[in-house]
Design an enzyme around this catalytic site. Structure first.
Site, short mmCIF file in Angstrom:
data_model
loop_
_atom_site.label_atom_id
_atom_site.label_comp_id
_atom_site.label_asym_id
_atom_site.label_seq_id
_atom_site.Cartn_x
_atom_site.Cartn_y
_atom_site.Cartn_z
CB ALA A 9 31.36 15.42 -20.87
NE ARG A 15 40.39 23.09 -10.06
CZ ARG A 15 41.12 23.54 -11.06
NH1 ARG A 15 41.69 24.74 -10.98
NH2 ARG A 15 41.28 22.84 -12.16
CB THR A 79 43.03 14.88 -22.77
OG1 THR A 79 44.44 15.01 -22.98
CG2 THR A 79 42.58 15.95 -21.78
NE ARG A 330 0.73 30.00 -12.41
CZ ARG A 330 -0.06 29.27 -11.62
NH1 ARG A 330 -0.97 29.86 -10.84
NH2 ARG A 330 0.02 27.95 -11.64
CE LYS A 348 -3.94 28.08 -13.60
NZ LYS A 348 -4.84 26.88 -13.82
CE1 TYR A 384 -7.18 20.98 -7.83
CE2 TYR A 384 -6.41 21.99 -5.80
CZ TYR A 384 -6.48 20.90 -6.63
OH TYR A 384 -5.87 19.71 -6.28
NE ARG A 437 -22.01 43.01 -0.95
CZ ARG A 437 -22.44 44.19 -1.35
NH1 ARG A 437 -23.48 44.76 -0.76
NH2 ARG A 437 -21.85 44.81 -2.38
#
Length: 453
Positions: A9, A15, A79, A330, A348, A384, A437
């Protein structure tokens, strides 16, 4: 007999025209070298020796969790030279499989066949017959027995007519490697140390070289540039789709299906076009996955229908859910049975109870929703505060009006109703109505701001 796996490896991969080492280029969302290591580990080898070079620190870092002996090839001298670098750590007993980090798809079954074929003589190799052998080393046989390998650039006109080629994958006695590798020479056109020269050495020692062919050509195909990588990706995806369809999976168009991990599935599962499966996923009976969906490390129970362009990551989905289109689940989203999650709804780290619904434009994060509750369009849990996450709890049979903001930590009781457009900052008692409101103000003849000319 003990097995050692040697993986070459060290190549730069010029290329590829990439800052990423070639063996880290992704195939089915896994680095090329990762495929080789995964297959090698299934052989339960005594050790895996990986030869690194260009970008070595990145390569080592990518596989830091693996039990690998790393050996550096500082100079790229062929090799044979690469395998020579392993001699200080290479056992003297057993067999070694010599593999390549840029030949990712050789199968476990093919390697097991190679080991079995090689155990008596102590040397074997994988060869392949191809229509166009240009550029490959040719297998030279006499009376059907392998005598040597001649590289394309060193071959004469007659030898270039041979269609049996060398794949470079070998199984060799470690004792013989210790004997042969120090004798390699670079007296050839390339000026490199060819690993292929050990074949002639084996013949000189009176050994008969075993050979097998892979079941599929793509098993021995290497990757040197983006075009080859894309072609191999297509071959691999088509192969995986074919195997799944043989097992009963209904894939609408196997040429537009990507499996980048593993998939378990029940009876009469249908997957539409352009679906991507990542990690480990499981689909129950009669699950339907719409076009363009992405599922990662997700489990979906029977009868659930997922509409197009929904994205799941590490989610658990119950039976008979209706999800999508354009939904997002998530990590740690857990949905009970009969749940509806509609378009542009994101969930999530939340649990949604039996038969509850959030059908439009909603964010449920760090929340617990009870059974048969309805979450109106545009609702968000404000989980959050800029520093910490907080939890929202919604009881059974609750109704949350559209465009509500539930500021966590907050609890909405069983059967409670939140009026549309409310910003809820305090707990709401069971069976009660909460409306928060500001007073509506009207100004006659109001002049909106104008753009400066």
């Amino acid at each position: 007999m003990s097995i050692t796996v040697i993986i070459l490896a060290a190549g730069k991969g010029t290329r590829m025209k990439s800052a990423l080492p070639k063996v880290l280029q992704p195939l089915a969302n896994t680095p090329l070298l990762g495929h080789v290591i995964h297959t090698a580990k299934q052989l339960h080898p005594k050790r895996i020796i990986t030869i690194y070079g260009h970008g070595g620190e990145l390569v080592k870092q990518a596989f830091a969790d693996e039990q690998i002996d790393w050996v550096e090839q500082a100079e790229q001298l062929g090799t044979g030279h690469a395998v020579q670098m392993t001699l200080p750590v290479l056992p003297t007993d057993g067999l070694s499989l010599i593999l390549y980090g840029d030949v990712p798809l050789v199968s476990l079954q093919t390697l097991q066949r190679l080991l079995e074929a090689s155990k008596d003589s102590g040397i074997g190799m994988i060869t392949l017959n191809v229509e166009d052998p240009t550029g490959y080393g040719r297998i030279i046989r006499q009376d059907g027995k392998i005598q040597s390998i001649i590289e394309h650039k060193d071959a004469n006109a007659e030898q270039r007519q041979i269609h049996e080629i060398n794949t470079g994958i070998y199984c060799v006695s470690n004792a013989k490697l210790h004997q042969w590798l120090p004798k390699l020479s670079n007296h050839n056109v390339q000026g490199e140390y060819y690993l292929t020269d050990i074949i002639a050495m084996a013949v000189a020692d009176g050994l008969e070289i075993a050979s097998i062919e892979p079941e599929f050509r793509f098993e021995v195909e290497g990757v040197n540039d983006r075009l080859q990588l894309a072609r191999l990706e297509c071959e691999w995806q088509n192969y995986q789709a074919e195997q799944l369809m043989r097992q009963g999976l209904h894939i609408v168009d196997p040429h537009r299906f990507d499996l980048r991990g593993s998939l378990k599935f029940g009876c009469d599962v249908r997957i539409d076009i352009n679906v991507i499966i990542e990690g480990d996923c499981e689909l129950g009976d009669n699950v339907q996955i719409g076009a363009g969906c992405v599922l990662k490390n997700t489990k979906i129970a029977s009868g659930t229908v997922v509409q197009p362009y929904s994205v799941f990551d590490s989610a658990i989905v119950g039976q008979n859910n209706q999800i999508g289109p354009f939904s997002r689940l998530r990590p740690n989203a857990v949905l009970a049975d009969e749940v509806h999650i509609g378009n542009f709804v994101e969930v999530k780290n939340s649990r949604i109870g039996f038969a509850s619904k959030a059908n439009h434009f909603t964010y449920l994060g760090d929340a617990e929703v009870g059974c048969e509750s309805n979450i109106g369009a545009g609702t968000i849990t404000c989980n959050y505060d800029g520093a910490n996450k907080h939890k929202t709890t919604i009881g059974d049979h609750a109704f949350i009006g559209s465009n509500s903001a539930l500021v966590a930590p907050v609890h909405i009781g069983n059967g409670a109703t939140v009026g549309a457009g409310s910003v809820i900052t305090r707990d709401v008692e069971a069976q009660s109505l909460a409306v928060e409101r500001s007073k509506q103000v009207a100004r006659a003849n109001y002049q909106r701001p104008q753009k400066l000319k």
